[in-house]
Design an enzyme around this catalytic site. Sequence first.
Site: not given
Length: 473
Positions: A320, A355
């Site tokens: 990210n 996640e």
Amino acid sequence: MKLGSTIAARQLKYSLLLAVVLGLVIIAIRGYQDYKWLDGVYHQANQRIISSSVPVATQVLVKRDRELADVLARGMLNNRSIARVTLTNAQDGIFFELKRPAGEISTSHWAEKMFGGLQTITVPVRDPDRTPVSTIGEMIIDLNPQVYVNAYTTRLSWSFLATMVLAATMAMCFAAMSYYVFSRPVIRLGNYIVNSDPTDVSRPLQMPPEHRHDDEVQLLGSVTVGLFGTIRQQLGQLRRARDELQNANVTLEERVKQRTQELNEAMGKLEVLASTDPLTELPNRRAYLGRLEEAISIWRRRDTPVSVILLDIDRFKALNDTYGHQAGDAVLVSLAETLRKTLRTIDLPARMGGEEFAVLLPGEELEGAMIVAERLRKELEASSVDYEGNTLSFTSSFGVSGLPSTQGMAELDPDVAKQFEALRSSERADISGILYSLADRALYDAKTTGRNRCKLADFKTLCELKDLFPSDV
């Protein structure tokens, strides 16, 4: 069936029932009073005869007069509750004895239950002329209360017969009086109501039957006539309103049908939104936990195994930070698509948050769950995501736990198998929380030992989950 016949029958039936019950209560009270009276008479009579016979028995034994003894005994036997009189002295033993012929007074079971039953009374006989006063013999009396039992049953039988006759007579009189005073006028009024048709506006209303008393029945008849008139008055309005409602009802039904369909569609969409992750379109945590509880219940009842896989993406934060959150979202969508393609239709993949993903494998033993986890790991390792000219590859770590069947428990450590059996029998254990904690620990071990691997939960640590175990496990 004639109108009112059941009313008269019920009046007579309940009057008879009430009279019989009251009669039985009266008989019970009267029977108890008779019994207490006869019991007192029985004991007083026996006491009086014994007391009056002691001086004569003293003279008999002092003078050894058998003729006087015979007179004494016969006089005592005149009391039919005395069955035998025996006089004894110290020298001769039995000095004189007289008893009734066998069978003259029969005995029954009630003689043993009432008035004290068969009794033998021994009265010492003392010579008052000796100094000091000494006992010279005994007067032994056998008592049989059968005569009083017979008297009691006779009185009770006559009392029962008289009371029942009186009760039946009073019940019939009461029923007849109730019928003529109340029931018959009500029946006549009922016939009038049944035969009248207030909706037939083509015929004039008939007056109710006359009643000679100006009471509630007469008032009820007047109210009935007024009610019929009101019904006719409202009938026209109701017919006009009915026509208007029928016309409006057609349009209203169509509108209600349309609104109901729209509402059902909206409810279906809300249900899907409430149970689906909007990014990956996988079931969310709420839906997953609901299916997990169902699978746990099936494991309890049917011994059907269930396994749980917990996985998350390795180094997802770095991905990210390097490529942006939109790239991370693309990876999450790709992972979800891989789960859908690789798993069976009965398996349930879900996004638990961030996640982290979970897979529910109904009917799968732990060994099979490890095979599925390894297959998923390889598929994810081989997959990649193209994003803005970059090819993003990623790996995932897996933790596996579950509830084995009885056959699967046989391959585990005996202590671990006992823990699973305790979980199955406990109604208060947080089994879903236990499975999640075990899988999470296994996932953590996979992360700390190098990532991109599958770890089976260490079930020997079950006993460490004290906060999820009730005290009875």
